[in-house]
Design an enzyme around this catalytic site. Structure first.
Site, PDB file in Angstrom:
ATOM      1  N   HIS A 125      67.815  46.699 136.178  1.00  0.00           N
ATOM      2  CA  HIS A 125      67.476  47.966 135.494  1.00  0.00           C
ATOM      3  C   HIS A 125      67.023  47.752 134.046  1.00  0.00           C
ATOM      4  CE1 HIS A 125      68.808  50.317 138.849  1.00  0.00           C
ATOM      5  NE2 HIS A 125      70.065  49.926 138.755  1.00  0.00           N
ATOM      6  N   ASP A 162      68.696  45.517 146.492  1.00  0.00           N
ATOM      7  CA  ASP A 162      69.760  46.355 145.923  1.00  0.00           C
ATOM      8  C   ASP A 162      69.510  47.813 146.332  1.00  0.00           C
ATOM      9  OD1 ASP A 162      71.812  46.060 143.295  1.00  0.00           O
ATOM     10  OD2 ASP A 162      70.931  48.061 143.495  1.00  0.00           O
ATOM     11  N   HIS A 164      69.675  50.348 144.575  1.00  0.00           N
ATOM     12  CA  HIS A 164      68.965  51.034 143.498  1.00  0.00           C
ATOM     13  C   HIS A 164      67.606  50.383 143.259  1.00  0.00           C
ATOM     14  CE1 HIS A 164      73.341  51.556 142.660  1.00  0.00           C
ATOM     15  NE2 HIS A 164      72.958  52.811 142.512  1.00  0.00           N
ATOM     16  N   ASP A 245      74.850  46.522 147.225  1.00  0.00           N
ATOM     17  CA  ASP A 245      75.370  47.895 147.234  1.00  0.00           C
ATOM     18  C   ASP A 245      74.665  48.793 148.254  1.00  0.00           C
ATOM     19  OD1 ASP A 245      73.114  47.667 145.684  1.00  0.00           O
ATOM     20  OD2 ASP A 245      73.995  48.545 143.874  1.00  0.00           O
TER      21      ASP A 245
HETATM   22 ZN   LIG Z   1      72.539  48.673 142.527  1.00  0.00          ZN
END
Ligand SMILES: [Zn+2]
Length: 321
Positions: A125, A162, A164, A245
């Site tokens: 991120h 991931d 995200h 995740d």
């Molecule tokens: Zn994540």
């Protein structure tokens, strides 16, 4: 040749406030599982600290200095609603980035077939000028820039599974056609980016998945969108943003993947690396917040890396479920 495992005790000393999901126990359980007998064949090194110059290949100078100065003497420094620093956070982040750099060195110099970096804080991120989403420096992007700057590797791919979207890697790669970013992720979900229409200069391939999607949708997204694009790109190095995740037990996401899906994806990415990049794979730990699922997922991911690092060349691909 074998698989190189890189980590550093400082990575467990980065401590967000009590109750934060990105906690030191994540690394402790990964350490414990990778100390078990099946992992005896791993080569192990402590990650060196990255240099400022290595960080600044992917980040603005102001961002580097801001993070350097933001580690508090005691207590916490909050950088955004989710992202915190404690006294050891800067040093932890420098080891995380240093692991990425050392992993690239090892696979490019053929000291290891592939490498896994068990580090935190995670990185995907972090944008060129902004820490966010638990991430301070973008380890995968730092690895990619290092490979390109120092070695004869013109085309670098990051594939991110991931749950995200790796907005930071996408932002850093956005206008550079020699860098590839492919991502499967849940959408809508934090950070809100990752639509299929976000394509950079034809080098960004997003495959968003709806909440509740599982093996079938994930494998289909990989097989129809990410892997063909990766083949067309023909990378000299494959970097995996290995977040776990998307596991069905994870408290932060709502995808329904299981350990076998991570093995499947790892084997396909290794297969692509064998066809284009002499087998070179660098895998960076990103998310994964259910400790049991994280440990089990890292175990099978690293076992898959080990399977591909023996004398047999590319590992055999597994059939679809
Ligand atoms: Zn994540």
């Amino acid at each position: 040749m074998t698989t190189l495992l890189l980590s550093h005790p400082l990575c467990a000393k980065h401590r967000p406030p009590e109750g934060h999901p990105e906690r030191p126990d994540r690394l402790k359980i990964v350490d414990r599982i990778l100390s078990a007998p099946p992992f005896e064949a791993l080569a192990r090194e402590e990650a060196p600290a990255a240099s400022a110059e290595q960080i600044m290949r992917a980040h603005a100078e102001e961002h580097y200095h801001r993070i350097e100065q933001a580690s508090p003497e005691e207590g916490f420094e909050q950088l955004d609603p989710d992202t915190w620093m404690s006294p050891d956070s800067f040093e932890a982040a420098m080891r995380g980035a240093g692991a990425a750099v050392r992993a690239v060195d090892a696979v490019m110099l053929r000291e290891a077939e592939n490498a896994f970096c068990a580090v935190r804080p995670p990185g995907h991120h972090a944008e060129s000028r902004r820490a966010m989403g638990f991430c301070l420096f973008n380890n995968a992007a730092i690895a990619a820039h290092h490979a390109r700057q120092v070695y004869d590797a013109d085309r670098i791919a990051v594939v991110d599974f991931d749950v995200h979207h790796g907005n930071g890697t996408q932002e850093i790669f956005w206008s550079d056609a020699s860098l590839f970013y492919g991502s499967t992720h849940q959408m809508p979900l934090y950070p809100g980016t990752g639509a299929r229409t976000e394509t950079g200069v034809g080098n960004i391939f997003n495959a968003p998945l709806s909440a509740g999607a599982g093996s079938v949708q994930f494998r289909d997204a990989m097989k129809t969108r990410i892997l063909p694009a990766l083949d067309d790109f023909a990378p000299d190095l494959v970097i995996i943003s290995a977040g776990f995740d998307a596991h069905r037990s994870d408290p932060l996401g709502s995808l329904e993947l299981a350990e076998e899906d991570f093995v499947w994806a790892t084997l396909y990415l290794m297969d692509a690396a064998h066809r284009h990049a002499d087998g070179r794979v660098v895998s960076m730990l990103e998310g994964g917040y259910d400790l049991k699922a994280l440990a089990a997922s890292v175990a099978v991911h690293v076992q898959a890396l080990l399977r591909g690092s023996g004398d047999g060349g590319a590992p055999q691909l597994e059939d679809d479920v």
